[in-house]
Design a protein around this motif. Structure first.
Motif, PDB file in Angstrom:
ATOM      1  N   THR A   1       0.810  -1.218   0.000  1.00  0.00           N
ATOM      2  CA  THR A   1       0.000   0.000   0.000  1.00  0.00           C
ATOM      3  C   THR A   1       0.845   1.270   0.000  1.00  0.00           C
ATOM      4  O   THR A   1       0.324   2.355  -0.262  1.00  0.00           O
ATOM      5  CB  THR A   1      -0.922   0.013   1.223  1.00  0.00           C
ATOM      6  N   ALA A   2       2.150   1.149   0.282  1.00  0.00           N
ATOM      7  CA  ALA A   2       3.035   2.319   0.313  1.00  0.00           C
ATOM      8  C   ALA A   2       3.808   2.486  -0.985  1.00  0.00           C
ATOM      9  O   ALA A   2       4.537   3.469  -1.155  1.00  0.00           O
ATOM     10  CB  ALA A   2       4.019   2.213   1.476  1.00  0.00           C
TER      11      ALA A   2
ATOM     12  N   GLU B   1       4.799  10.222   3.122  1.00  0.00           N
ATOM     13  CA  GLU B   1       3.514   9.529   3.024  1.00  0.00           C
ATOM     14  C   GLU B   1       3.726   8.018   3.070  1.00  0.00           C
ATOM     15  O   GLU B   1       2.978   7.293   3.749  1.00  0.00           O
ATOM     16  CB  GLU B   1       2.806   9.927   1.732  1.00  0.00           C
ATOM     17  N   ALA B   2       4.756   7.538   2.370  1.00  0.00           N
ATOM     18  CA  ALA B   2       5.066   6.105   2.394  1.00  0.00           C
ATOM     19  C   ALA B   2       5.450   5.654   3.804  1.00  0.00           C
ATOM     20  O   ALA B   2       5.079   4.554   4.239  1.00  0.00           O
ATOM     21  CB  ALA B   2       6.189   5.806   1.403  1.00  0.00           C
ATOM     22  N   GLN B   3       6.184   6.513   4.533  1.00  0.00           N
ATOM     23  CA  GLN B   3       6.555   6.186   5.909  1.00  0.00           C
ATOM     24  C   GLN B   3       5.329   6.091   6.819  1.00  0.00           C
ATOM     25  O   GLN B   3       5.257   5.243   7.706  1.00  0.00           O
ATOM     26  CB  GLN B   3       7.515   7.243   6.457  1.00  0.00           C
ATOM     27  N   GLN B   4       4.376   6.980   6.606  1.00  0.00           N
ATOM     28  CA  GLN B   4       3.158   6.960   7.425  1.00  0.00           C
ATOM     29  C   GLN B   4       2.350   5.689   7.183  1.00  0.00           C
ATOM     30  O   GLN B   4       1.752   5.136   8.104  1.00  0.00           O
ATOM     31  CB  GLN B   4       2.314   8.192   7.118  1.00  0.00           C
ATOM     32  N   ILE B   5       2.348   5.221   5.930  1.00  0.00           N
ATOM     33  CA  ILE B   5       1.631   3.987   5.612  1.00  0.00           C
ATOM     34  C   ILE B   5       2.354   2.780   6.203  1.00  0.00           C
ATOM     35  O   ILE B   5       1.723   1.851   6.719  1.00  0.00           O
ATOM     36  CB  ILE B   5       1.494   3.838   4.079  1.00  0.00           C
TER      37      ILE B   5
ATOM     38  N   ALA C   1      11.905   4.208   2.293  1.00  0.00           N
ATOM     39  CA  ALA C   1      11.194   5.492   2.289  1.00  0.00           C
ATOM     40  C   ALA C   1      11.988   6.542   3.057  1.00  0.00           C
ATOM     41  O   ALA C   1      11.996   7.719   2.687  1.00  0.00           O
ATOM     42  CB  ALA C   1       9.800   5.327   2.877  1.00  0.00           C
ATOM     43  N   TYR C   2      12.680   6.127   4.124  1.00  0.00           N
ATOM     44  CA  TYR C   2      13.538   7.058   4.863  1.00  0.00           C
ATOM     45  C   TYR C   2      14.786   7.376   4.036  1.00  0.00           C
ATOM     46  O   TYR C   2      15.253   8.519   4.010  1.00  0.00           O
ATOM     47  CB  TYR C   2      13.921   6.459   6.215  1.00  0.00           C
ATOM     48  N   TRP C   3      15.322   6.352   3.369  1.00  0.00           N
ATOM     49  CA  TRP C   3      16.441   6.597   2.448  1.00  0.00           C
ATOM     50  C   TRP C   3      16.048   7.656   1.421  1.00  0.00           C
ATOM     51  O   TRP C   3      16.801   8.598   1.155  1.00  0.00           O
ATOM     52  CB  TRP C   3      16.820   5.286   1.749  1.00  0.00           C
ATOM     53  N   GLY C   4      14.862   7.499   0.827  1.00  0.00           N
ATOM     54  CA  GLY C   4      14.432   8.427  -0.209  1.00  0.00           C
ATOM     55  C   GLY C   4      14.305   9.846   0.300  1.00  0.00           C
ATOM     56  O   GLY C   4      14.770  10.802  -0.341  1.00  0.00           O
ATOM     57  N   GLU C   5      13.688  10.014   1.479  1.00  0.00           N
ATOM     58  CA  GLU C   5      13.545  11.372   2.014  1.00  0.00           C
ATOM     59  C   GLU C   5      14.909  11.984   2.300  1.00  0.00           C
ATOM     60  O   GLU C   5      15.150  13.161   2.006  1.00  0.00           O
ATOM     61  CB  GLU C   5      12.685  11.364   3.271  1.00  0.00           C
ATOM     62  N   ALA C   6      15.828  11.185   2.860  1.00  0.00           N
ATOM     63  CA  ALA C   6      17.168  11.711   3.137  1.00  0.00           C
ATOM     64  C   ALA C   6      17.870  12.123   1.844  1.00  0.00           C
ATOM     65  O   ALA C   6      18.612  13.111   1.810  1.00  0.00           O
ATOM     66  CB  ALA C   6      17.993  10.665   3.884  1.00  0.00           C
ATOM     67  N   MET C   7      17.628  11.406   0.759  1.00  0.00           N
ATOM     68  CA  MET C   7      18.259  11.740  -0.528  1.00  0.00           C
ATOM     69  C   MET C   7      17.808  13.099  -1.049  1.00  0.00           C
ATOM     70  O   MET C   7      18.533  13.740  -1.820  1.00  0.00           O
ATOM     71  CB  MET C   7      17.921  10.653  -1.561  1.00  0.00           C
ATOM     72  N   THR C   8      16.639  13.569  -0.653  1.00  0.00           N
ATOM     73  CA  THR C   8      16.144  14.850  -1.163  1.00  0.00           C
ATOM     74  C   THR C   8      16.952  16.035  -0.641  1.00  0.00           C
ATOM     75  O   THR C   8      16.794  17.152  -1.146  1.00  0.00           O
ATOM     76  CB  THR C   8      14.658  15.067  -0.812  1.00  0.00           C
TER      77      THR C   8
END
Length: 490
Positions: free
Chosen positions: A22-23, A48-52, A59-66
């Motif tokens: 679902t994420a 949003e993916a982390q919340q799901i 998903a944390y990797w992705g946010e840190a990459m931003t």
């Protein structure tokens, strides 16, 4: 493809992971927007993916990459580490949260990127680690794309052909296998967006706007190739689309229209080179109103420009390209607060240039003194900012000083001494790496030298200078006109 809320994934991206089904839509949307450099949108999707799925390591990797913007010489290490600490307090804990070896490898690479020590060293070590992982997972298109981007990010001194072609070779294969990959098209454009290699990037440029039609940065990025080829109508259309997407999003959130910022800087330049002075001055006038409304201290109108920065740089290029030294735009003034040193340098240079062109040598000398002081302040400024200055950034103030001094000498009747200064400035610029986009030296050195030689009646020498200018800035109106102009000897 898929959706994250109302959002639709654009292009074709895929990264195997252990997150909840679902994420995945939110994660893939964030991944595509990460490749598009739509960093705020990407971060929101990863959250949003982390919340799901609160344990979704990638998903944390992705946010840190931003928070890593290698091509903009920007990195917010503290913000990235804060994201990683939400996944686990230590690198070991974060590794334990990743169920597969591939995910562990991705997390280990980002630990290197945001580790201790000098940023340049970390950039190089991170790229080397991605290279090792690319050999381990040769079919991972996302890894190959991020590896190519990391190679570009090791060119800390500015464009290096050997480095850029290494990146192009990696990402060219991704684009061949998956022509819908947003990162492949994007990073190919960055690899080829100089006048020498731009023809090789044309296919990627023509594709990218269709791959990510709702990403403003994607629409703008196509113009990197168009500008390097002197395709001014395409430059205008690309940035009009980018600005329209930004303005649409701002309107949805109740913000006013968008008249300043990176894309408008390029749009105004495109108008000027296409010969549409009316559109250029209208855009500049609207940006000026934004500065008056927002104020200089507004933190950012987009990723890398305040409204004040945009106005000053747009105004300087308009004045140089129009040569309207006595018109409305030349009379406009703006307050530049302390701390805006690069903007102060540009302002003093263009005011001194305008004064010299009007024959007001007293005002030109005053502006030269101000520019000299701002240049001295620049070294201290670099010590107070996170900006990772390139060779061009560091050399630019000194080149502008030489140009202005040469023009003052020339206007004062010391033509040989003035031309020697202009020649030295042009040669100094030519020794620097080529820069993408509108000229970083507001009036390219050989173009300015050509104008002085033309004024002195040295037609053959002027034409040679204009040819050199055109080689570095293809299609620029002043260089084209200088090459074609008949200059009578004096």
């Amino acid at each position: 493809s898929g959706s994250a809320g109302e959002r639709v994934v654009q292009g074709s991206v895929s990264l195997p992971n252990s997150g909840a089904a679902t994420a995945q839509d939110a994660f893939l949307y964030g991944l595509a927007q990460l490749h598009n450099f739509q960093f705020d949108d990407a971060a929101a999707a990863f959250r949003e993916a982390q919340q799901i799925d609160t344990g979704f390591a990638m998903a944390y990797w992705g946010e840190a990459m931003t928070y890593n913007h290698p091509l903009w010489a920007q990195q917010d290490r503290g913000a990235a580490l804060a994201v990683l600490h939400r996944l686990g307090d230590t690198a070991e804990a974060r590794q334990a949260s990743a169920p597969t070896q591939r995910e562990k490898d991705y997390l280990n690479a980002i630990e290197i990127l945001y580790g201790e020590g000098d940023k340049h060293r970390r950039d190089n070590a991170y790229s080397a680690e991605l290279g090792r992982l690319h050999e381990k997972y040769p079919d991972d298109q996302e890894l190959a794309a991020f590896y190519a981007l990391s190679i570009l990010g090791t060119a800390h001194e500015g464009r290096d052909y050997a480095v850029y072609m290494r990146a192009a070779a990696i990402v060219q294969e991704v684009f061949r296998v998956n022509p819908e990959h947003p990162g492949a098209a994007h990073y190919l454009i960055h690899s080829f967006d100089d006048p020498v290699h731009a023809p090789l990037g044309l296919r990627a440029a023509l594709s990218y706007s269709e791959i990510a039609p709702e990403a403003p940065h994607a629409q703008h990025m196509t113009s990197h190739i168009f500008l390097a080829l002197g395709r001014w109508d395409d430059v205008v259309r690309a940035n009009q689309r980018a600005v329209a997407e930004i303005s649409r999003a701002r309107q949805t959130s109740g913000q006013p229209p968008y008249h300043c910022g990176h894309y408008n800087i390029w749009l105004a330049y495109g108008y000027e080179q296409a010969g549409d002075a009316t559109a250029a001055i209208d855009l500049l006038r609207n940006c000026r109103r934004d500065v008056q409304t927002i104020g200089a201290q507004e933190p950012s109108i987009d990723a890398d420009n305040t409204a004040l920065h945009s106005f000053i740089y747009m105004r300087s290029r308009y004045l140089i390209d129009s040569e309207d030294w006595n018109g409305e735009v030349a009379e406009w003034r703006v307050d530049i607060p302390d701390g805006f040193v690069p903007e102060q340098i540009t302002w003093e240079f263009i005011e001194g240039l305008a004064a010299a062109r009007r024959g007001d040598l007293a005002e030109a000398r005053r502006r030269f003194a101000n520019l000299n002081q701002a240049t001295e302040d620049f070294a201290a400024y670099l010590g107070t900012t996170d900006y990772d200055a390139s060779r061009l950034d560091k050399a630019r103030p000194g080149i502008l000083l030489q140009q202005l001094e040469g023009l003052m000498l020339f206007a004062n009747g010391q033509k040989e001494a003035g031309m020697n200064k202009l020649q030295a400035a042009a040669d100094a610029e030519a020794a620097l790496p080529l820069h993408y986009g509108p000229p970083a030296i507001e009036q390219p050195g050989y173009e300015l030298l050509g104008s002085a030689l033309r004024e002195a009646g040295q037609g053959d020498e002027a034409r040679q200078a204009y040819v050199l200018a055109h080689d570095r800035t293809p299609g620029r109106r002043a260089a084209r006109q200088g090459i074609n102009e008949k200059i009578l000897p004096r």
